[in-house]
Design an enzyme around this catalytic site. Structure first.
Site: not given
Ligand code: 5MM
Length: 344
Positions: A181, A223
């Site tokens: 990602e 991703k």
């Molecule tokens: C769910 O959020 C994930 C964890 O973020 P942190 O490590 O900053 O707590 C994040 O990595 C998430 O899996 C992805 O960015 C996708 O989340 P969004 O909200 O952007 O769809």
């Protein structure tokens, strides 16, 4: 019979299914719970996530896998069942976030590099024993504001791609499918073309590093962010433009050996994230399955409906089922505004 990396990757991107990103680290989940006036404790985090994983229809029909945080993969439900077993019983695959977060790059504190490679081989072995069959590592790339072209720097793009490739190789060595990602943030005032160019750079570098590291692309899931204007940009792109530019970008950068691409939502509204995914699947002929791995765009509604009160489980589950179903329709290009309204 043991499933191969290719089998697992194919199941993760099965048609009409997507991935639930429920891997918020402690700081992020606290922020989400603060927004619904709920204290973040081991118990509230467990109850909330159990509510999602026990939404049987959503998990069975629309969610191919769930990305978990380290705490969650070890937690048990209120009745003592491991949360991982609830996910598996619904036919969905448990996954694990293994990065240790984005930390300031040395001598350049405005940009970040994701850490977490030390001891990762051993951690993968433990996570595999705990039931994880895929994993996730997120790199964060920020575009400078006000025309500041020094961000992202070459060092930021390169260091993050290199770390992603080292992570992905370790994952595959341990029988785990890596989700890679590289997230170009939506924060900022850049336009869609700047996002397009920076994302293209990040993806080109990533696939070069994956090649150097010997990573098997058929056992890897990407991703990415969509090509989208920054939140503060005065000129926001239409749904059709986001779809057109994102598809063009991915076709230029992502080999067709990759079985599937699952987008992050990145701060888009729930319905924007659904509409954009739908527009790509409805209008374009694509070499990979194109689906979702949303965090906020799948969870904002159930979080609000639950509101920290377990008496609201059925409302939270209904909200989760709705968003999962809408995104499943978008993953096959069959979502419409009308269906969204009727089903709400
Ligand atoms: C769910 O959020 C994930 C964890 O973020 P942190 O490590 O900053 O707590 C994040 O990595 C998430 O899996 C992805 O960015 C996708 O989340 P969004 O909200 O952007 O769809």
């Amino acid at each position: 019979m043991t499933e191969t990396l290719h089998d697992i990757a194919q199941r993760m991107v099965a048609r009409g299914k997507g991935i639930l990103a429920a891997d918020e680290s402690s700081g992020t989940i606290k922020k989400r719970f603060d927004a619904i006036n709920t204290e973040s404790t081991q118990t509230t985090r467990r109850d909330y996530r159990e509510m999602l994983f026990r939404t049987d229809e959503a998990m069975r029909e629309y969610i191919s896998g769930v990305i978990l945080f380290d705490e969650t993969i070890r937690q048990t439900a209120q009745d003592g069942t491991p949360l991982v077993d609830i996910i598996k019983a619904a036919g969905s695959i448990p996954g694990i976030k293994v990065d240790a977060g984005a930390k300031p790059l040395a001598l350049n504190s405005s940009e970040k590099v994701t850490e977490g490679l030390d001891g990762l081989r051993e951690r993968f072995a433990e996570y595999h024993d705990l039931g994880a069959r895929f994993s996730k590592w997120r790199a964060v790339i920020e575009i400078g504001e006000g025309g500041n072209r020094s961000m992202p720097s070459h060092n930021c793009i390169h260091a993050n791609a290199h770390a992603l490739a080292r992570y992905a190789a370790l994952a595959q060595e341990q029988g785990i499918v890596p989700i890679v990602e590289p997230e170009v943030l939506m924060d900022g005032d850049h336009d869609i073309d700047t996002c397009y160019n920076v994302t293209k750079w990040a993806l080109k570098e990533l696939f070069q590093q994956l090649y150097f590291a010997g990573v098997d692309l058929e056992g890897t899931v990407l991703k990415p962010n969509m090509a989208i204007a920054g939140k503060k940009c005065t000129k926001q792109a239409s749904v059709a433009e986001v779809a057109e530019k994102t598809v063009k970008l991915l076709k230029e950068c992502v080999p067709s050996a990759v079985p599937g691409i699952v987008f992050l939502s990145g701060g888009q509204s729930d319905t924007d994230a659904t509409a954009h995914l739908n527009a790509m699947n409805a209008a374009y002929d694509l070499p990979w399955n194109l689906s979702f791995s949303y965090g906020r765009a799948l969870q904002a509604a159930p979080q609000k409906a639950w509101g920290g009160d377990n008496n609201n489980w059925s409302a939270g589950q209904a909200a989760f089922l709705h968003r999962a179903r809408m995104n499943s329709l978008a993953a096959t290009g069959n979502w419409t505004d009308q269906v969204e309204q009727e089903a709400a």
